[in-house]
Each structure stands twice: as C-alpha cells, then as structure tokens.
Design a protein around this motif. Structure first.
Motif, PDB file in Angstrom:
ATOM      1  N   SER A   2      -1.606  41.679 -18.795  1.00  0.00           N
ATOM      2  CA  SER A   2      -1.498  40.422 -19.518  1.00  0.00           C
ATOM      3  C   SER A   2      -0.069  40.196 -19.986  1.00  0.00           C
ATOM      4  O   SER A   2       0.646  41.133 -20.337  1.00  0.00           O
ATOM      5  N   ALA A   3       0.339  38.911 -19.983  1.00  0.00           N
ATOM      6  CA  ALA A   3       1.661  38.570 -20.493  1.00  0.00           C
ATOM      7  C   ALA A   3       1.689  38.810 -22.000  1.00  0.00           C
ATOM      8  O   ALA A   3       0.714  38.543 -22.711  1.00  0.00           O
ATOM      9  N   ARG A   4       2.821  39.299 -22.488  1.00  0.00           N
ATOM     10  CA  ARG A   4       2.962  39.582 -23.914  1.00  0.00           C
ATOM     11  C   ARG A   4       3.751  38.455 -24.566  1.00  0.00           C
ATOM     12  O   ARG A   4       4.844  38.098 -24.108  1.00  0.00           O
ATOM     13  N   ILE A   5       3.196  37.904 -25.641  1.00  0.00           N
ATOM     14  CA  ILE A   5       3.808  36.767 -26.320  1.00  0.00           C
ATOM     15  C   ILE A   5       4.076  37.140 -27.770  1.00  0.00           C
ATOM     16  O   ILE A   5       3.165  37.564 -28.492  1.00  0.00           O
ATOM     17  N   LEU A   6       5.332  36.993 -28.154  1.00  0.00           N
ATOM     18  CA  LEU A   6       5.737  37.314 -29.521  1.00  0.00           C
ATOM     19  C   LEU A   6       5.568  36.070 -30.404  1.00  0.00           C
ATOM     20  O   LEU A   6       6.184  35.034 -30.154  1.00  0.00           O
ATOM     21  N   ILE A   7       4.724  36.176 -31.420  1.00  0.00           N
ATOM     22  CA  ILE A   7       4.484  35.095 -32.379  1.00  0.00           C
ATOM     23  C   ILE A   7       5.337  35.371 -33.607  1.00  0.00           C
ATOM     24  O   ILE A   7       5.199  36.415 -34.258  1.00  0.00           O
ATOM     25  N   VAL A   8       6.232  34.438 -33.929  1.00  0.00           N
ATOM     26  CA  VAL A   8       7.131  34.619 -35.072  1.00  0.00           C
ATOM     27  C   VAL A   8       6.835  33.514 -36.087  1.00  0.00           C
ATOM     28  O   VAL A   8       7.116  32.334 -35.833  1.00  0.00           O
ATOM     29  N   ALA A  23      -5.043  35.452 -27.670  1.00  0.00           N
ATOM     30  CA  ALA A  23      -5.914  36.539 -27.210  1.00  0.00           C
ATOM     31  C   ALA A  23      -7.097  35.983 -26.432  1.00  0.00           C
ATOM     32  O   ALA A  23      -7.535  36.570 -25.430  1.00  0.00           O
ATOM     33  N   ALA A  24      -7.628  34.828 -26.889  1.00  0.00           N
ATOM     34  CA  ALA A  24      -8.745  34.205 -26.172  1.00  0.00           C
ATOM     35  C   ALA A  24      -8.322  33.742 -24.789  1.00  0.00           C
ATOM     36  O   ALA A  24      -9.161  33.623 -23.888  1.00  0.00           O
ATOM     37  N   ALA A  25      -7.027  33.462 -24.617  1.00  0.00           N
ATOM     38  CA  ALA A  25      -6.509  33.053 -23.311  1.00  0.00           C
ATOM     39  C   ALA A  25      -6.013  34.261 -22.504  1.00  0.00           C
ATOM     40  O   ALA A  25      -5.324  34.100 -21.500  1.00  0.00           O
ATOM     41  N   PHE A  26      -6.372  35.463 -22.980  1.00  0.00           N
ATOM     42  CA  PHE A  26      -6.079  36.722 -22.288  1.00  0.00           C
ATOM     43  C   PHE A  26      -4.595  37.071 -22.267  1.00  0.00           C
ATOM     44  O   PHE A  26      -4.097  37.678 -21.323  1.00  0.00           O
ATOM     45  N   TYR A  27      -3.877  36.685 -23.321  1.00  0.00           N
ATOM     46  CA  TYR A  27      -2.510  37.151 -23.513  1.00  0.00           C
ATOM     47  C   TYR A  27      -2.516  38.286 -24.535  1.00  0.00           C
ATOM     48  O   TYR A  27      -3.456  38.441 -25.313  1.00  0.00           O
ATOM     49  N   GLU A  28      -1.448  39.064 -24.542  1.00  0.00           N
ATOM     50  CA  GLU A  28      -1.307  40.142 -25.515  1.00  0.00           C
ATOM     51  C   GLU A  28      -0.329  39.697 -26.598  1.00  0.00           C
ATOM     52  O   GLU A  28       0.881  39.648 -26.370  1.00  0.00           O
ATOM     53  N   PRO A  29      -0.802  39.350 -27.790  1.00  0.00           N
ATOM     54  CA  PRO A  29       0.092  38.861 -28.837  1.00  0.00           C
ATOM     55  C   PRO A  29       0.844  40.003 -29.519  1.00  0.00           C
ATOM     56  O   PRO A  29       0.310  41.077 -29.762  1.00  0.00           O
ATOM     57  N   LEU A  30       2.107  39.741 -29.835  1.00  0.00           N
ATOM     58  CA  LEU A  30       2.914  40.599 -30.690  1.00  0.00           C
ATOM     59  C   LEU A  30       3.275  39.755 -31.917  1.00  0.00           C
ATOM     60  O   LEU A  30       3.490  38.550 -31.796  1.00  0.00           O
ATOM     61  N   LEU A  31       3.359  40.359 -33.087  1.00  0.00           N
ATOM     62  CA  LEU A  31       3.531  39.588 -34.319  1.00  0.00           C
ATOM     63  C   LEU A  31       4.808  39.971 -35.044  1.00  0.00           C
ATOM     64  O   LEU A  31       5.168  41.150 -35.138  1.00  0.00           O
ATOM     65  N   ALA A  32       5.501  38.937 -35.585  1.00  0.00           N
ATOM     66  CA  ALA A  32       6.680  39.149 -36.428  1.00  0.00           C
ATOM     67  C   ALA A  32       6.634  38.133 -37.554  1.00  0.00           C
ATOM     68  O   ALA A  32       6.350  36.955 -37.334  1.00  0.00           O
TER      69      ALA A  32
END
Length: 461
Positions: A2-8, A23-32
């Motif tokens: 899954s593509a990793r997306i950084l949420i800032v 996450a529901a769209a099958f991405y891997e979220p990263l949080l900042a």
C-alpha cells in the motif's frame, strides 16, 4: 504494498478522520502533529505523498513546503496542501511547490481522486534516484535555463480561449496557442515535431458539455503523441465530482471557474516544470537502456545484447527447422591504423565499417560490435548459400572504396570473415557456444590464408 501517505495536521480530530478515510481506501497513513515531525518523517520514511495542513503550530506550513522542496530526499514527494479560503495563501503554497492546494475541509471524493491521481503520476515518472548516479559523477545537473514552452488553450468557443490567452499573457513567458477542440484532436493525429508540440493543454470548459471536455482529456492522455503532455481542466468540469472523474482519467490538474489568472499561471508553471522533469528522467532512463545494449561509438548492438539474441534465433531455428548463420568479422591489420594515424582515425574507420556492414545486411539480421575491431552478424533463416553470398558482399563493400578520414586521407580497409551455419541438414542438436566457436575458428583460417577472405563451416550436431 500500500502507498504510504503522511498526514500533517495539528488537530488530532482531523488526523483521525483523514487516517480513517485513507485506511478505508487501503493506504497506509503516517501521522505528524507539527512541521518538525513532518520533516523528520518525510526524510526517514520517504512517504509516497504528503497531505499537509498549512496551519501548523511550530513551523509555518509554507516554510515546511520550502524545506521539503530544498531537500533532495523529499523534493519529489507529491504534496497536497490544505489551506483556508484566502487566495494569498493558495498562491503562496503553489509558489512554494505544492502539487495542489485544496480548501479545508476537503471534499472526500475529490481528495481521494487527487491522491490516486498524484500517486499514479508519481509512479509513471518514478525512475532511479539521481543520488545513485552522483557517486559516479553522472547525476543530472540542474537545468540552468528553461526554454520557452508551448501552452495550448483549448475551448469550444474561440472567444473564450482568446480571453484566457489575454489574461495569461502577462503571467506566463511561454507561447500561448489557441486551439478549438477539433484542432486539438487534429494535433493528436498529426503528432507534430517535438519543438511545436504543446507541452501543456489547458482545457477550458464552459459548462455546456463537460462530458465532451472529459472525452478530449481521455483522448489526449491515451494517444502516443500527447500522453506525456500535462493537461489542466478549467471550469465546471474541474469542480466537484467532475474534477474527481477528470483526475481518474489522468488530468494533471483541475480547477473551477473562479480560478484567477495568477493562480492558473502558477499551476501551469508547476505543470510545465514537473512535465519537463519527468521528460528528463525518462530520457535518462532511455539513454541508460540504450547504453546497456548499444556500442556508444558505432551505435551497433554490443556483445551483451547479441548473446541472448543469438540464443533466441537458435531457439526459433530449432522450432521452425530452418538454418541460420553466424559470422565473426575482424578488420585486417587494424592496429596499424591506430599506430600510424591515431586512435581518432581508428574510430572514424570503425564508424564507417559499421555503416557499410549495416547497409549490406537485411533488416532482420543482427549486427554487433563484440570487440575492438571485431563484429558479429547473426543471419536468421539463412542457408550456407545465402550466408556465402552475404559474406562475399560484405568483403566487397569494404574493399571497393577507401575510407576517407576527416583529415582528407584515404585508407584501404579489408575484413576477414568466419562463417558457421547451423541447421543446414535439419540437425537440432547444435549449441550456440559451439557455433560461435566454429565461426571463430573459420575466422582464424581466413586470417591465416592471407586475410580479406571468407571461410565457412557447418556446425557439428
């Protein structure tokens, strides 16, 4: 993977909502939660995309954008900036290098479509990082000057396109050309030369026929001559659900009717910059592939490419029950050319020899330079009689005319050839290595018998 997306975002609730959506769209979220964490995670984790709220508590969001774009490790990561309604903030974010700016709270469907779109565009232009070449001193130098681009303004009504050109003329230094939709389609069919081909298409939709605008977008993105051009949809087709559809069809950008000329110019400059970056990356990759299989001096195939081609021809010959020939050719007394006239003259001779050999072989034959002055020719579906005729023609092509050097001197050059033929009597048990060895032995016999001649061998099963 899954593509990793950084949420800032400094608001925890916003981070949780975006995390759930992605996450529901099958991405891997990263949080900042702030700018410092964003910069650290971006450098350490190399996310595939950054969703950046500009209202951060520690480092201003615009400064975070600037730092991301200055960092070689992060500068190519797509960034969607979430901003307030102020036009100044949107313009500043685009100028700082954001790939898109959306008003918060972003429309969920439109945001997800833009995420998919940017990830797809990134994947299409994701080539090996220049850092890998830097050690060898081969990294691409930054472009010091970007030439004037060609921007096509396409509208159903020419008056609308002319108004858009008038609004953008003071904002862009590039050449703006007005095309009707019919002319844009003709542009696809014509496939003009690289210098005249539009690099960016701005499709202006008047709201009367959004589906027509999206069809034209689809045509532009699917045709060989225009698929690498950037396309921006402007107007009702660039808003809401239509914009989401435009992104899924491959639009590089989509904006509504209320976009200002200043913002559209910023977006267009960004599209042109990213398009040219992708072009350079693609060209570098193509150069690498060419160098992997081509001899840089003569342009012929190299030994590395010829070996699997020979194996493939042998497999085809066994399956079809047809003969094929291998020729090993060596220039006679070539060392004397280098010793008496210099290596530059030797290079000129090799280039001309390659040209003559190519001119006297069929398009289906494979010619490679496999050593300093040694060449290999593979002749599919060729009997001993055919191979003999071709080999004698090659010797004659070398002997008939002297090679004129850049200095004006003329050199007589001859070639010795060893030929091995497999499958002449229907045998299929031959080996490729054995065939080349037979051709090498035949070449040695040609050299030993006085040079400038051909020796033939049939392969042993």
């Amino acid at each position: 993977m899954s593509a990793r997306i950084l949420i800032v975002d400094d608001v925890a609730a916003n981070r949780i909502i975006q995390q759930a959506r992605l996450a529901a769209a099958f991405y891997e979220p990263l949080l900042a939660a702030d700018g410092a964490a964003c910069l650290t995670i971006a450098r350490d984790e190399r996310p595939d995309l950054i969703l950046l709220d500009l209202g951060l508590p520690d480092i201003p969001g615009l400064e975070v954008l600037h730092r991301l774009r200055r960092d070689p490790a992060c500068r190519d990561i797509p960034v969607i900036a979430l901003a307030g309604p102020r036009a100044e903030e949107r313009l500043a974010a685009l100028a700082a290098g954001a790939d898109d700016v959306m008003n918060r709270p972003a429309n969920e469907r439109l945001l997800l479509a833009r995420v998919r779109n940017l990830l797809r565009l990134k994947a299409e232009s994701d080539f090996p990082a220049p850092d890998a070449l830097a050690i060898a001193g081969l990294a691409e130098a930054p472009a010091a000057f970007e030439p004037q681009g060609v921007i096509a303004l396409v509208a159903a009504q020419s008056a609308s396109a002319e108004d858009l050109r008038a609004a953008l003329t003071g904002q862009l230094r590039d050449r703006l050309v007005v095309l009707s939709r019919r002319e844009a389609l003709a542009e696809i069919a014509a496939g003009h030369g690289r210098d005249n081909r539009p690099e960016v298409f701005i499709l202006q939709d008047d709201g009367c026929n959004p589906s027509g605008t999206l069809r034209l977008l689809s045509e532009l993105k699917s045709h060989q001559s225009t698929r690498h051009a950037a396309v921006c949809v402007v107007g009702p087709a660039g808003e809401g659900d239509e914009a989401a559809m435009a992104f899924d069809l491959g639009a590089d950008d989509a904006v509504g009717s209320g976009v200002s000329a200043e913002e559209l110019a910023l977006r267009t400059r960004g599209l042109l910059r990213r398009k040219r970056h992708s072009d350079r990356q693609r060209a570098r990759m193509e150069d690498g592939l060419r160098l992997a299989m081509r001899d840089p001096l003569t342009g012929l195939y190299n030994r590395r490419f010829a070996a699997p081609q020979l194996a493939s021809v042998a497999v085809g010959a066994r399956e079809e029950g047809t003969p094929f020939a291998v020729m090993v050719m060596d220039l006679d007394r070539f060392k004397l050319v280098n010793d008496l006239h210099g290596h530059a003259a030797g290079d000129q001779v090799l280039v001309e020899v390659a040209r003559r050999l190519t001119a006297n072989l069929r398009e289906t034959d494979i010619l490679a330079r496999i050593g300093g002055e040694e060449f290999l020719a593979i002749l599919p579906r060729s009997s001993l009689i055919t191979a003999r005729r071709v080999a004698e023609r090659l010797c004659q092509a070398m002997e008939d005319q002297p090679i004129r050097l850049a200095s004006g001197e003329e050199l007589r050059v001859t070639v010795s050839i060893g030929v091995a033929v497999a499958g002449e009597t229907g045998e299929t048990g031959f080996s490729v290595e054995g065939l080349v060895e037979q051709a090498d032995l035949a070449l040695l016999e040609s050299k030993g018998a006085g040079r400038n001649q051909v020796t033939y061998r049939l392969s042993a099963a």
